[in-house]
Each structure stands twice: as C-alpha cells, then as structure tokens.
Scaffold this motif. Structure first.
Motif, PDB file in Angstrom:
ATOM      1  N   LEU A   4     -25.663  16.701  -3.074  1.00  0.00           N
ATOM      2  CA  LEU A   4     -25.308  17.560  -4.203  1.00  0.00           C
ATOM      3  C   LEU A   4     -25.649  16.899  -5.522  1.00  0.00           C
ATOM      4  CD1 LEU A   4     -24.011  20.073  -5.432  1.00  0.00           C
ATOM      5  CD2 LEU A   4     -21.788  18.952  -5.198  1.00  0.00           C
ATOM      6  N   LYS A   5     -25.334  15.604  -5.642  1.00  0.00           N
ATOM      7  CA  LYS A   5     -25.628  14.904  -6.893  1.00  0.00           C
ATOM      8  C   LYS A   5     -27.129  14.834  -7.144  1.00  0.00           C
ATOM      9  CE  LYS A   5     -24.281  10.857  -9.590  1.00  0.00           C
ATOM     10  NZ  LYS A   5     -25.587  10.722 -10.248  1.00  0.00           N
ATOM     11  N   GLN A   6     -27.893  14.597  -6.085  1.00  0.00           N
ATOM     12  CA  GLN A   6     -29.352  14.591  -6.239  1.00  0.00           C
ATOM     13  C   GLN A   6     -29.863  15.954  -6.703  1.00  0.00           C
ATOM     14  OE1 GLN A   6     -30.718  13.373  -2.376  1.00  0.00           O
ATOM     15  NE2 GLN A   6     -30.669  11.190  -2.873  1.00  0.00           N
ATOM     16  N   ARG A   7     -29.301  17.005  -6.125  1.00  0.00           N
ATOM     17  CA  ARG A   7     -29.740  18.347  -6.498  1.00  0.00           C
ATOM     18  C   ARG A   7     -29.405  18.637  -7.956  1.00  0.00           C
ATOM     19  NH1 ARG A   7     -30.940  22.426  -3.400  1.00  0.00           N
ATOM     20  NH2 ARG A   7     -32.296  20.802  -2.580  1.00  0.00           N
ATOM     21  N   ILE A   8     -28.194  18.272  -8.374  1.00  0.00           N
ATOM     22  CA  ILE A   8     -27.786  18.505  -9.767  1.00  0.00           C
ATOM     23  C   ILE A   8     -28.668  17.717 -10.715  1.00  0.00           C
ATOM     24  CG2 ILE A   8     -25.929  18.136 -11.443  1.00  0.00           C
ATOM     25  CD1 ILE A   8     -23.949  18.748  -9.193  1.00  0.00           C
ATOM     26  N   ASP A   9     -28.937  16.452 -10.391  1.00  0.00           N
ATOM     27  CA  ASP A   9     -29.785  15.630 -11.257  1.00  0.00           C
ATOM     28  C   ASP A   9     -31.183  16.232 -11.396  1.00  0.00           C
ATOM     29  OD1 ASP A   9     -27.768  13.858 -11.727  1.00  0.00           O
ATOM     30  OD2 ASP A   9     -28.416  12.373 -10.245  1.00  0.00           O
ATOM     31  N   SER A  10     -31.706  16.793 -10.308  1.00  0.00           N
ATOM     32  CA  SER A  10     -33.039  17.399 -10.378  1.00  0.00           C
ATOM     33  C   SER A  10     -33.036  18.641 -11.264  1.00  0.00           C
ATOM     34  CB  SER A  10     -33.536  17.752  -8.972  1.00  0.00           C
ATOM     35  OG  SER A  10     -32.788  18.829  -8.423  1.00  0.00           O
ATOM     36  N   PRO A  15     -38.313  20.859 -15.421  1.00  0.00           N
ATOM     37  CA  PRO A  15     -39.427  20.862 -16.378  1.00  0.00           C
ATOM     38  C   PRO A  15     -39.726  22.226 -16.977  1.00  0.00           C
ATOM     39  CG  PRO A  15     -40.232  20.649 -14.126  1.00  0.00           C
ATOM     40  CD  PRO A  15     -38.748  20.512 -14.054  1.00  0.00           C
ATOM     41  N   GLY A  16     -39.305  23.296 -16.320  1.00  0.00           N
ATOM     42  CA  GLY A  16     -39.546  24.622 -16.871  1.00  0.00           C
ATOM     43  C   GLY A  16     -38.574  25.000 -17.971  1.00  0.00           C
ATOM     44  N   CYS A  17     -37.499  24.219 -18.122  1.00  0.00           N
ATOM     45  CA  CYS A  17     -36.482  24.522 -19.136  1.00  0.00           C
ATOM     46  C   CYS A  17     -37.047  24.291 -20.529  1.00  0.00           C
ATOM     47  CB  CYS A  17     -35.248  23.645 -18.897  1.00  0.00           C
ATOM     48  SG  CYS A  17     -34.021  23.729 -20.209  1.00  0.00           S
ATOM     49  N   ALA A  18     -36.861  25.259 -21.414  1.00  0.00           N
ATOM     50  CA  ALA A  18     -37.396  25.150 -22.778  1.00  0.00           C
ATOM     51  C   ALA A  18     -36.773  23.981 -23.523  1.00  0.00           C
ATOM     52  CB  ALA A  18     -37.149  26.458 -23.531  1.00  0.00           C
ATOM     53  N   THR A  19     -35.492  23.700 -23.255  1.00  0.00           N
ATOM     54  CA  THR A  19     -34.825  22.574 -23.917  1.00  0.00           C
ATOM     55  C   THR A  19     -35.464  21.259 -23.503  1.00  0.00           C
ATOM     56  OG1 THR A  19     -32.748  23.797 -23.983  1.00  0.00           O
ATOM     57  CG2 THR A  19     -32.615  21.407 -24.260  1.00  0.00           C
ATOM     58  N   ASN A  20     -35.721  21.086 -22.204  1.00  0.00           N
ATOM     59  CA  ASN A  20     -36.343  19.851 -21.729  1.00  0.00           C
ATOM     60  C   ASN A  20     -37.768  19.703 -22.230  1.00  0.00           C
ATOM     61  OD1 ASN A  20     -34.161  18.811 -20.328  1.00  0.00           O
ATOM     62  ND2 ASN A  20     -34.658  19.907 -18.454  1.00  0.00           N
ATOM     63  N   GLN A  21     -38.477  20.815 -22.373  1.00  0.00           N
ATOM     64  CA  GLN A  21     -39.858  20.750 -22.838  1.00  0.00           C
ATOM     65  C   GLN A  21     -39.946  20.222 -24.265  1.00  0.00           C
ATOM     66  OE1 GLN A  21     -41.385  24.699 -22.285  1.00  0.00           O
ATOM     67  NE2 GLN A  21     -41.563  24.497 -20.066  1.00  0.00           N
ATOM     68  N   ALA A  22     -38.885  20.424 -25.035  1.00  0.00           N
ATOM     69  CA  ALA A  22     -38.893  19.975 -26.432  1.00  0.00           C
ATOM     70  C   ALA A  22     -38.515  18.503 -26.583  1.00  0.00           C
ATOM     71  CB  ALA A  22     -37.922  20.833 -27.246  1.00  0.00           C
ATOM     72  N   LYS A  23     -38.122  17.838 -25.479  1.00  0.00           N
ATOM     73  CA  LYS A  23     -37.688  16.443 -25.547  1.00  0.00           C
ATOM     74  C   LYS A  23     -38.859  15.492 -25.332  1.00  0.00           C
ATOM     75  CE  LYS A  23     -33.115  17.465 -23.576  1.00  0.00           C
ATOM     76  NZ  LYS A  23     -32.239  17.215 -22.411  1.00  0.00           N
ATOM     77  N   ARG A  28     -36.098  13.361 -21.663  1.00  0.00           N
ATOM     78  CA  ARG A  28     -36.247  14.301 -20.559  1.00  0.00           C
ATOM     79  C   ARG A  28     -35.791  13.676 -19.243  1.00  0.00           C
ATOM     80  NH1 ARG A  28     -41.430  15.015 -20.781  1.00  0.00           N
ATOM     81  NH2 ARG A  28     -41.285  16.449 -22.530  1.00  0.00           N
ATOM     82  N   LYS A  29     -36.103  12.378 -19.064  1.00  0.00           N
ATOM     83  CA  LYS A  29     -35.678  11.693 -17.839  1.00  0.00           C
ATOM     84  C   LYS A  29     -34.165  11.550 -17.776  1.00  0.00           C
ATOM     85  CE  LYS A  29     -39.961   9.099 -17.178  1.00  0.00           C
ATOM     86  NZ  LYS A  29     -40.610   7.755 -17.196  1.00  0.00           N
ATOM     87  N   ALA A  30     -33.529  11.465 -18.940  1.00  0.00           N
ATOM     88  CA  ALA A  30     -32.067  11.353 -18.966  1.00  0.00           C
ATOM     89  C   ALA A  30     -31.393  12.652 -18.580  1.00  0.00           C
ATOM     90  CB  ALA A  30     -31.603  10.918 -20.361  1.00  0.00           C
ATOM     91  N   GLY A  31     -32.116  13.750 -18.676  1.00  0.00           N
ATOM     92  CA  GLY A  31     -31.572  15.050 -18.284  1.00  0.00           C
ATOM     93  C   GLY A  31     -30.648  15.642 -19.327  1.00  0.00           C
ATOM     94  N   CYS A  32     -29.984  16.727 -18.924  1.00  0.00           N
ATOM     95  CA  CYS A  32     -29.081  17.443 -19.833  1.00  0.00           C
ATOM     96  C   CYS A  32     -27.633  17.064 -19.583  1.00  0.00           C
ATOM     97  CB  CYS A  32     -29.256  18.957 -19.667  1.00  0.00           C
ATOM     98  SG  CYS A  32     -30.917  19.533 -20.019  1.00  0.00           S
ATOM     99  N   LYS A 172     -28.418  28.217 -10.973  1.00  0.00           N
ATOM    100  CA  LYS A 172     -29.582  27.463 -10.487  1.00  0.00           C
ATOM    101  C   LYS A 172     -29.340  26.904  -9.093  1.00  0.00           C
ATOM    102  CE  LYS A 172     -31.395  26.143 -15.041  1.00  0.00           C
ATOM    103  NZ  LYS A 172     -30.458  26.893 -15.875  1.00  0.00           N
ATOM    104  N   LEU A 173     -28.102  26.448  -8.819  1.00  0.00           N
ATOM    105  CA  LEU A 173     -27.801  25.949  -7.476  1.00  0.00           C
ATOM    106  C   LEU A 173     -27.918  27.075  -6.443  1.00  0.00           C
ATOM    107  CD1 LEU A 173     -24.758  23.619  -8.280  1.00  0.00           C
ATOM    108  CD2 LEU A 173     -27.002  22.891  -7.441  1.00  0.00           C
ATOM    109  N   GLY A 174     -27.506  28.284  -6.820  1.00  0.00           N
ATOM    110  CA  GLY A 174     -27.705  29.431  -5.934  1.00  0.00           C
ATOM    111  C   GLY A 174     -29.173  29.692  -5.694  1.00  0.00           C
ATOM    112  N   GLY A 175     -29.975  29.587  -6.760  1.00  0.00           N
ATOM    113  CA  GLY A 175     -31.417  29.759  -6.617  1.00  0.00           C
ATOM    114  C   GLY A 175     -32.035  28.710  -5.703  1.00  0.00           C
ATOM    115  N   GLU A 176     -31.525  27.471  -5.790  1.00  0.00           N
ATOM    116  CA  GLU A 176     -32.030  26.406  -4.917  1.00  0.00           C
ATOM    117  C   GLU A 176     -31.742  26.711  -3.454  1.00  0.00           C
ATOM    118  OE1 GLU A 176     -33.717  23.355  -5.679  1.00  0.00           O
ATOM    119  OE2 GLU A 176     -34.110  24.537  -7.481  1.00  0.00           O
ATOM    120  N   ALA A 177     -30.571  27.300  -3.169  1.00  0.00           N
ATOM    121  CA  ALA A 177     -30.243  27.659  -1.788  1.00  0.00           C
ATOM    122  C   ALA A 177     -31.254  28.667  -1.244  1.00  0.00           C
ATOM    123  CB  ALA A 177     -28.823  28.231  -1.724  1.00  0.00           C
TER     124      ALA A 177
END
Length: 479
Positions: A4-10, A15-23, A28-32, A172-177
């Motif tokens: 679960l933690k790995q999934r959340i970190d990913s 990379p498709g997130c507009a917020t991450n694209q601006a970092k 970006r590696k630090a995540g949100c 997003k976790l639902g989408g991953e499932a």
C-alpha cells in the motif's frame, strides 16, 4: 515497505499530474507528501474516494470489509444512475465487530464473498479495505485470490483504507485496482475504428445519457465509461479503445496516462458542461479518432452535428438571456467545473463574481484566466464567514455550490442552486446547459426571496412606534 505504501508513493509522484509537471526534478521525486491534519478526512477519506469512483460499475457486488458504519456513510452518496443492472445499489458489508478485531476478519470476509457468489451471482465482486481490517493486518489480497479460485469469478481487492489519505487519493487507488485487476482481462465482443473511453464520467443523475446520443449520431461508440453506468465487461475490454476523453484529471489521471502508455490510447481533457465546451469535445475527439484510423469525413459530420445542436440549444436559451443578463454568480465548486461552468454561464450573459479553485489543477486555473481574462475572480479558500458577508452585502445574486454550503446562502437569504454530486438535475451536454440555466432562472425569480427579504409586519410596526415616540419626544423638548 508495504504494498500500500509503495502504491501511495507512486501516486504522489504521478507524472501526468499538472502539479508535479510544474515542479523541478528534486521536488517531483519528493512527491506531494503533506502531513494530514486532524479532521482532514471530514470531506471524504481514501476509502470514500475509491468507493465513489468504482460504485457506478452497476453489475458488480461492492463489498465493504469493515464496520457497518463505513458502508452506511458511503452508500448511495451520489445519484448515479443505471440503464440496467441494479446490483450496485445493494450495500454489502462484513459488519466487523469487536470479536473480529481480536481474532481477525479474514474468515468473515471469505464467508461474505461465498454468500454473494452463491446468491447474487455477479460477474465480479469488489472488496474494499477500510481502516479497521488494515490496522489489524487482514490480508484481503490473499482472501480475494483464494475466493476467486474457489468460486470461479473475479474478486477484486481495492486497497484504500481511509487513513491512507484524502478522497482524491482514494479515487486514484480505485483506478489502480482497475488497472491491476480488470482492464485488459477480457476482449470486447467486437471493435470499431471509433471506439472511445470516457474517464471520470460517473453518470450523475443520468448526465452520460445526455451526451451519449451525440456520439451515437457520429458513429462513435463509448466502449467503456470509467465508471458511469459501466458493466464489468466494459471495463475489462476498455484496452481496445482508440482514444479517450478525460473529464476529471484530478481523480483519474493515472488511468488515462497508464492506458496511453500500456495500450497506446491517446487522450485529452475536456468538459461536457456548456455549449462551447461540448462542441470542443466533439471536434477534438473526431480529429483524434481520424488520426487513429477513423473515416476521414468524421470531423465534417461532427461540424454538421454541432451546428444543428448549437442552434437548437441557443433557441431554447433565448427566452432566458434577457432575464439573466448581468446577474451575478458566486461559484463554489472545484475541479473541472471551476472553469467549465464559468464558460457555460458567461454564454448566457451572467457575470461571475468569484469561482473557487479547490481541487483544481494548474490547467484549470489557466482555463479560468483564458475565459475570464483575469485571475481576480479566483480564490482557493472561502471561509463561511466571508461567503456569508459577500452574499449578505448582495455582491452576488445567486450562489452555485454543493449541499454543504447551501445553509450559508439560505442564512444570507440568497438564491442557491445545487451544482455538485448531490444534484437532482443533469447539466451535461447541450440539453444540460438549458437545464442549468432553467434552474438558475427558477431560483432567482422565485417569489420566496422577495418575501423573506421584506421586514415582518411586527418589525415594521416596531419601527413606526419608535419613530412616533422619537417625534413626540422632540415636540416636548421644543415646546
């Protein structure tokens, strides 16, 4: 590190997130990652977000593994409609209690799956992890795998306990499932050169049915909708679509991006709210499908359809334009509606005094500036006290928001229209904008507002008595 933690970190470095694209690369590696504050899940936890995203799959059984309150709080929270199966409307839960906390809930979960498989016989069972079984260590993945083998149907683990984070993360976790266990597991009965997916469309109050006839008229088939009025087989065969429209980047950007990477399905973000945005969607999906091998005359046929539908919509809106021209609107919503509804209302001559940017991306902000010509009307937060002041001082004639904000408008004696998921009217497509304008017109011109703003007779009498008393006192002083 747990799965679960790995999934959340990913997901936090999506990379498709507009917020991450601006970092920059380091940020970006630090995540949100942002520490949750007490009460942060009051607007919806990760489990709630996953359930909202997946429950519109109407023919599967949605089993909540946890206390009954988790199912009770999330069941039927949106008015999502089905054109057939009603299995999704039944609330299934393992109803965990104190005994299960001590001895574990895996056996109870297996028995619940067995009962559903034998009595309901759905094409699949979705099992939602909640906080309690996650904290005591129930392995729902192993239980689901064993049950799937034993009963011969897909049993899908949705690992999104509430403490994992916000409702948006749960989406997003639902989408991953779906990506891990459903998409690509079955083949559609047939395919066409004009098959598309709709990502982030939930068929709230039947909105999908307002736009689907437009695609049908062009020969464009909605192969799968994630997840409004969807069937399990639709989602399982969605990998054969030729293109996709993403309708809510905040919720399911991970599905759109990964299906593009894995299956070569290009996508763009669009909106079905408002005449201009609906037309833009039809133009863009037609052009994208031609690039993927669809008939070359598709854009021309789309233009003919757009011309006909726009003329029909404007004719129906004509009677409202004079009544609504110049009326001021305060829009308190978020995401794609922060700009798509703004565009729709400006089309009929209404003035936007403010629009919230909650849950909105940088792209959403750019769209608002493009439509409004300025960012002066955007706000990230609007406390109830400030909202009440704006309405009380008549800076807005009507407020559009979700149900939780309606009482501020009612206290300020201001017309209010439901715009979020609890609404009872469909606002998508050409017919939807007419519905929205009609609801605003009814709210603004309802005679109740003039009545509640008129002083009560006893207040007028008290004012008159006070005036007479003051006049008498003045006469006595001046003889």
């Amino acid at each position: 590190m747990s799965a679960l933690k790995q999934r959340i970190d990913s997901l936090l470095i999506e990379p498709g997130c507009a917020t991450n694209q601006a970092k920059n690369d380091k940020a970006r590696k630090a995540g949100c990652k942002k520490p949750l504050t007490p009460g942060a899940a009051a607007g919806g936890c990760a489990f709630d977000g996953a359930k909202i995203a997946l429950q519109p799959i109407v023919d599967v059984a949605h089993l909540v593994h946890g206390p009954i309150a988790c199912e009770g709080n999330s069941w039927d929270s949106r008015h999502v409609y089905s054109s057939g199966a009603q299995t999704y409307r039944t609330g299934f839960t393992t109803d965990m209690g104190e005994f299960d906390v001590v001895y574990g809930g895996e056996k109870r979960l297996y028995r619940a799956i067995k009962e559903i498989a034998e009595t309901v016989k759905p094409p699949a069972i979705f099992v939602y992890q909640t906080c309690l079984p996650a904290m005591i260590g129930d392995d729902i993945d192993a239980v689901c795998q064993a049950a799937s083998t034993r009963f011969g149907l897909p049993v899908i683990p949705v690992n999104a306990p509430g403490f994992a984070g916000s409702k948006n993360l749960g989406n997003k976790l639902g989408g991953e499932a779906l990506l891990d266990h459903v998409v690509g597991t079955m083949e559609p009965e047939f395919t066409t050169d004009c098959d598309i997916n709709l990502i982030g469309e939930y068929n709230v109050v039947g909105e999908l049915w307002q736009v689907k006839p437009l695609f049908d008229a062009l020969g464009i088939r909605v192969l799968a909708s994630f997840c409004g009025d969807a069937r399990y087989r639709d989602i399982a065969g969605a990998h054969r679509a030729k293109a996709a429209i993403m309708l809510c980047s905040q919720a399911l950007i991970n599905i759109a991006r990964k299906m593009d990477e894995r299956y070569g399905i290009p996508f763009f973000e669009g909106s079905f709210y408002g005449i201009a945005d609906m037309s833009d969607c039809l133009r863009r999906i037609s052009a994208l499908l031609v690039e993927q091998g669809a008939p070359a005359d598709l854009p021309a046929r789309a233009e003919a359809l757009i011309a006909r539908e726009e003329a029909r919509a404007w004719a129906r809106l004509e009677s409202y334009k004079a009544r609504l021209k110049g009326k001021r609107v305060l829009l308190f919503t978020g995401g794609v509606k922060s700009w798509s509804v703004v565009s729709a209302l400006r089309e009929v001559g209404m003035e936007i005094v403010g629009t919230s940017m909650r849950k909105s991306t940088a792209h959403d902000r750019e769209k608002v500036v493009e439509i409004m010509g300025t960012d002066a009307h955007m706000f990230d937060e609007l406390p109830p006290r400030e909202m009440y002041r704006m309405l009380k001082e008549s800076k807005a004639d009507v407020m559009l928001s979700g149900g939780r904000s309606q009482f501020v408008a009612l206290k300020a004696k201001t017309p209010w229209v439901e715009i979020n998921q609890e609404r009872h009217h469909a606002y998508a497509g050409y017919d939807g904008i007419v519905n929205l304008v009609a609801e605003i017109d009814k709210a603004l011109h309802n005679p109740i507002w003039a009545q509640v703003k008129t002083p009560a007779p006893w207040d007028l009498q008290e004012g008159a008595d006070e005036g007479e008393s003051a006049f008498a006192d003045q006469e006595l002083r001046h003889g």
